[in-house]
Design a protein around this motif. Structure first.
Motif, PDB file in Angstrom:
ATOM      1  N   ASN A 170      59.762  94.537  21.572  1.00 45.89           N
ATOM      2  CA  ASN A 170      59.835  93.450  20.602  1.00 45.89           C
ATOM      3  C   ASN A 170      61.248  92.872  20.647  1.00 45.89           C
ATOM      4  O   ASN A 170      62.047  93.271  21.499  1.00 45.89           O
ATOM      5  N   GLU A 171      61.550  91.961  19.734  1.00 45.04           N
ATOM      6  CA  GLU A 171      62.866  91.311  19.764  1.00 45.04           C
ATOM      7  C   GLU A 171      64.023  92.273  19.497  1.00 45.04           C
ATOM      8  O   GLU A 171      65.172  91.957  19.768  1.00 45.04           O
TER       9      GLU A 171
ATOM     10  N   TRP B 276      58.542  87.180  30.161  1.00 43.73           N
ATOM     11  CA  TRP B 276      58.509  86.932  28.729  1.00 43.73           C
ATOM     12  C   TRP B 276      59.867  87.297  28.151  1.00 43.73           C
ATOM     13  O   TRP B 276      60.473  88.312  28.512  1.00 43.73           O
TER      14      TRP B 276
ATOM     15  N   PRO C 186      61.430  88.430  24.766  1.00 45.07           N
ATOM     16  CA  PRO C 186      61.073  88.880  23.415  1.00 45.07           C
ATOM     17  C   PRO C 186      62.000  88.329  22.328  1.00 45.07           C
ATOM     18  O   PRO C 186      61.611  88.273  21.171  1.00 45.07           O
ATOM     19  N   SER C 187      63.198  87.912  22.695  1.00 40.73           N
ATOM     20  CA  SER C 187      64.127  87.363  21.700  1.00 40.73           C
ATOM     21  C   SER C 187      63.664  86.009  21.185  1.00 40.73           C
ATOM     22  O   SER C 187      63.859  85.678  20.020  1.00 40.73           O
ATOM     23  N   THR C 188      63.045  85.226  22.074  1.00 42.30           N
ATOM     24  CA  THR C 188      62.574  83.891  21.690  1.00 42.30           C
ATOM     25  C   THR C 188      61.052  83.836  21.567  1.00 42.30           C
ATOM     26  O   THR C 188      60.510  82.818  21.156  1.00 42.30           O
ATOM     27  N   CYS C 189      60.382  84.935  21.959  1.00 40.63           N
ATOM     28  CA  CYS C 189      58.905  84.998  22.000  1.00 40.63           C
ATOM     29  C   CYS C 189      58.333  83.877  22.869  1.00 40.63           C
ATOM     30  O   CYS C 189      57.290  83.302  22.552  1.00 40.63           O
TER      31      CYS C 189
ATOM     32  N   ARG D  75      57.409  82.472  26.955  1.00 41.04           N
ATOM     33  CA  ARG D  75      57.200  82.743  28.376  1.00 41.04           C
ATOM     34  C   ARG D  75      58.294  82.027  29.158  1.00 41.04           C
ATOM     35  O   ARG D  75      58.787  80.975  28.757  1.00 41.04           O
TER      36      ARG D  75
END
Length: 160
Positions: free
Chosen positions: A15-16, A61, A63-66, A68
């Motif tokens: 996750n982020e 991907w 994860p910090s910005t969610c 692609r």
């Protein structure tokens, strides 16, 4: 010398805030409780820059910005998670291993163009790698990609 770190991680753990599970020592080595040496690889930033164009062929991907993206996030986290992308990553790294296996030792690559201290003349930096060490680290990374693909895991990349 800035380094890029790659680790195998369970998809459910990404996750982020994944970076908070890891720490780095003063030598730039990555640490996490239970992290096995065969589940992480480290490559110098200059080497990543050298092979960067081929890494942009990967759908990844952030994860910090969610979001692609393509390739690796140089200054943050990137996740390589889809089975077909992990296979492609494995194949790309194996291709680089095959190419570098034909090089002399040490492996000398052309780096960035630099201009020294106000002089008008520039030059290309020379990147020098011990052939066995570089190929061993690339083999570890390729094996990690294959393991992640087969076992439903992902590769988390930590940029510089």
């Amino acid at each position: 010398m800035p380094k890029h770190h790659f680790v195998i991680e369970a998809k459910s753990q990404v996750n982020e805030n994944i970076y908070t599970s890891y720490s780095w020592d003063s030598h730039g080595n990555i640490h996490k409780s239970g992290l096995k040496p065969e589940f992480y690889a480290t490559l110098e930033d200059e080497f990543i820059v050298y092979i960067y164009d081929s890494l942009c062929w990967l759908n990844t991907w952030n994860p910090s910005t969610c979001m692609r993206c393509s390739g690796l996030n140089n200054y943050g986290i990137t996740v390589i998670e889809e089975q077909n992308v992990l296979l492609k990553f494995h194949q790309l790294i194996r291709a680089w291993i095959d190419l570098f296996s034909h090089a002399a030792d040490p492996i000398v690559l052309t780096g960035n163009y630099s201009i020294a201290g106000g002089e008008q003349k520039g030059y290309y930096e020379k990147l020098v790698y011990n052939k066995v060490e570089l190929i061993n680290e690339l083999n570890k990374l390729a094996n990690m990609a294959k393991y992640a693909e087969v076992n439903g895991k992902c590769i988390v990349h930590f940029g510089i």
